[in-house]
Design a protein around this motif. Structure first.
Motif, short mmCIF file in Angstrom:
data_model
loop_
_atom_site.label_atom_id
_atom_site.label_comp_id
_atom_site.label_asym_id
_atom_site.label_seq_id
_atom_site.Cartn_x
_atom_site.Cartn_y
_atom_site.Cartn_z
N PRO A 1 5.27 -23.50 -24.80
CA PRO A 1 6.38 -22.55 -24.78
C PRO A 1 6.13 -21.36 -25.72
CG PRO A 1 7.21 -24.79 -24.97
CD PRO A 1 5.71 -24.85 -25.12
N THR A 2 5.45 -21.61 -26.83
CA THR A 2 5.16 -20.52 -27.76
C THR A 2 4.24 -19.51 -27.10
OG1 THR A 2 5.37 -22.04 -29.60
CG2 THR A 2 4.24 -19.97 -30.04
N ALA A 3 3.22 -19.97 -26.41
CA ALA A 3 2.31 -19.06 -25.74
C ALA A 3 3.03 -18.31 -24.63
CB ALA A 3 1.11 -19.82 -25.18
N LEU A 4 3.86 -19.01 -23.88
CA LEU A 4 4.59 -18.37 -22.80
C LEU A 4 5.63 -17.39 -23.32
CD1 LEU A 4 5.05 -21.39 -20.38
CD2 LEU A 4 3.45 -19.48 -20.17
N ALA A 5 6.12 -17.61 -24.52
CA ALA A 5 7.13 -16.71 -25.10
C ALA A 5 6.51 -15.46 -25.69
CB ALA A 5 7.92 -17.46 -26.16
N GLY A 6 5.20 -15.33 -25.60
CA GLY A 6 4.58 -14.10 -26.05
C GLY A 6 4.01 -14.14 -27.45
N LYS A 7 3.92 -15.29 -28.05
CA LYS A 7 3.43 -15.38 -29.41
C LYS A 7 1.93 -15.07 -29.52
CE LYS A 7 7.41 -16.61 -30.95
NZ LYS A 7 8.28 -15.65 -31.53
N TYR A 8 1.22 -15.15 -28.41
CA TYR A 8 -0.21 -14.91 -28.45
C TYR A 8 -0.61 -13.59 -27.79
CZ TYR A 8 -0.24 -19.77 -29.81
OH TYR A 8 0.01 -20.95 -30.46
N VAL A 9 0.35 -12.69 -27.60
CA VAL A 9 0.04 -11.40 -26.99
C VAL A 9 -0.76 -10.56 -27.98
CG1 VAL A 9 1.04 -9.26 -26.11
CG2 VAL A 9 2.06 -11.45 -25.52
N THR A 10 -1.88 -10.04 -27.56
CA THR A 10 -2.73 -9.22 -28.41
C THR A 10 -2.37 -7.76 -28.22
OG1 THR A 10 -4.51 -10.82 -28.22
CG2 THR A 10 -5.11 -8.61 -28.98
N PRO A 11 -1.97 -7.07 -29.29
CA PRO A 11 -1.65 -5.65 -29.15
C PRO A 11 -2.88 -4.84 -28.75
CG PRO A 11 -0.95 -6.52 -31.29
CD PRO A 11 -1.79 -7.56 -30.63
N GLN A 12 -2.63 -3.78 -28.01
CA GLN A 12 -3.71 -2.84 -27.68
C GLN A 12 -3.68 -1.71 -28.70
OE1 GLN A 12 -4.35 -1.61 -23.62
NE2 GLN A 12 -2.79 -3.06 -22.97
N GLN A 13 -4.81 -1.39 -29.25
CA GLN A 13 -4.89 -0.30 -30.20
C GLN A 13 -5.62 0.87 -29.55
OE1 GLN A 13 -5.32 -1.27 -34.34
NE2 GLN A 13 -6.96 0.23 -34.54
N ALA A 14 -5.02 2.05 -29.64
CA ALA A 14 -5.60 3.24 -29.02
C ALA A 14 -5.84 4.30 -30.10
CB ALA A 14 -4.67 3.79 -27.95
N SER A 15 -6.98 4.91 -30.06
CA SER A 15 -7.31 5.96 -31.02
C SER A 15 -6.60 7.26 -30.66
CB SER A 15 -8.82 6.21 -31.03
OG SER A 15 -9.50 5.05 -31.46
N TRP A 16 -6.40 8.09 -31.68
CA TRP A 16 -5.87 9.45 -31.47
C TRP A 16 -7.03 10.40 -31.27
CZ3 TRP A 16 -1.06 9.25 -30.46
CH2 TRP A 16 -0.16 8.49 -31.19
N TYR A 17 -6.83 11.37 -30.40
CA TYR A 17 -7.81 12.43 -30.17
C TYR A 17 -7.08 13.77 -30.22
CZ TYR A 17 -10.79 8.64 -28.64
OH TYR A 17 -11.51 7.48 -28.61
N TYR A 18 -7.76 14.77 -30.74
CA TYR A 18 -7.20 16.12 -30.71
C TYR A 18 -7.19 16.60 -29.27
CZ TYR A 18 -7.63 16.08 -35.76
OH TYR A 18 -7.51 15.75 -37.08
N VAL A 19 -6.30 17.52 -28.98
CA VAL A 19 -6.20 18.09 -27.63
C VAL A 19 -6.51 19.58 -27.71
CG1 VAL A 19 -4.49 16.38 -26.92
CG2 VAL A 19 -3.73 18.60 -27.77
N SER A 20 -6.88 20.16 -26.60
CA SER A 20 -7.07 21.60 -26.56
C SER A 20 -5.94 22.22 -25.76
CB SER A 20 -8.44 21.96 -25.96
OG SER A 20 -8.52 21.54 -24.62
N GLY A 21 -5.59 23.44 -26.10
CA GLY A 21 -4.56 24.15 -25.37
C GLY A 21 -3.15 23.61 -25.57
N GLY A 22 -2.95 22.71 -26.55
CA GLY A 22 -1.61 22.19 -26.82
C GLY A 22 -1.06 21.27 -25.75
N SER A 23 -1.94 20.67 -24.94
CA SER A 23 -1.49 19.83 -23.83
C SER A 23 -2.16 18.46 -23.87
CB SER A 23 -1.83 20.51 -22.50
OG SER A 23 -1.60 19.62 -21.43
N SER A 24 -1.37 17.42 -23.60
CA SER A 24 -1.92 16.06 -23.54
C SER A 24 -2.80 15.87 -22.31
CB SER A 24 -0.80 15.03 -23.56
OG SER A 24 0.06 15.21 -22.46
N ASP A 25 -2.81 16.84 -21.41
CA ASP A 25 -3.73 16.80 -20.28
C ASP A 25 -5.16 17.10 -20.71
OD1 ASP A 25 -1.92 16.11 -18.28
OD2 ASP A 25 -1.35 18.20 -17.95
N ASN A 26 -5.32 17.71 -21.90
CA ASN A 26 -6.63 18.17 -22.35
C ASN A 26 -7.10 17.42 -23.59
OD1 ASN A 26 -6.51 20.21 -20.34
ND2 ASN A 26 -5.26 21.46 -21.71
#
Length: 168
Positions: A20-45
């Motif tokens: 039940p502990t595993a099914l309740a989410g106790k073993y969920v591994t967070p995803q870590q994402a790095s930050w990157y600079y953008v060009s043109g002030g847009s998250s598309d770039n």
């Protein structure tokens, strides 16, 4: 034989207690994402130039469908807004402002300190985010925080299409 049965019974009991502990989410591994600079002030770039800090995304499998934490180092004593994209079509919750046709939602605002360090946490609850797979991007926009509908320009963002499974 009796000892083997005793050990096997203990293993089965321990497994059943932990399931039940595993099914309740106790073993969920967070995803870590790095930050990157953008060009043109847009998250598309999004560039390949990495910025300080990271965003961490987890689906805790409870009342909170999704939690996004982040740490950054940007300009000191400056306001920034946290935008999430793409929460469509499953998001029906509040936002400071949004551009819903493209799935952009401004969800919180924070200030950096005198050294430029800042952090944030966004919790999205299961009653406003449908279960499913989302290709998310977290973006940080410069924002003075005085006008809720202000969009600002993106200064850093995660890669696009960070795949997250949400269990509401």
């Amino acid at each position: 034989m009796r000892r083997t049965l005793g050990i096997m019974s203990a293993v089965v009991l321990a497994t059943l207690m932990c399931a039940p502990t595993a099914l309740a989410g106790k073993y969920v591994t967070p995803q870590q994402a790095s930050w990157y600079y953008v060009s043109g002030g847009s998250s598309d770039n999004v560039t390949t130039d990495q910025a300080y800090g990271h965003a961490q995304i987890v689906d805790p499998m409870g009342n909170a469908a999704l939690i996004v934490n982040g740490v950054v180092q940007l300009a000191p004593n400056t306001g920034y807004a946290v935008w999430l994209r793409d929460l469509n079509p499953g998001y029906s919750g509040d936002s400071i402002t949004s551009y819903a046709p493209l799935g952009y939602y401004k969800l919180t605002w924070f200030m950096t300190d005198g050294d430029g360090y800042g952090s944030f946490q966004v919790k999205i609850f299961s009653d406003v985010l449908l279960g499913g797979t989302y290709n998310l991007q977290v973006a940080i926009n410069a924002d003075p925080g005085t006008v809720p509908t202000y969009i600002g320009t993106t200064v850093i963002a995660t890669d696009k299409d960070l795949q997250v499974s949400v269990h509401s």
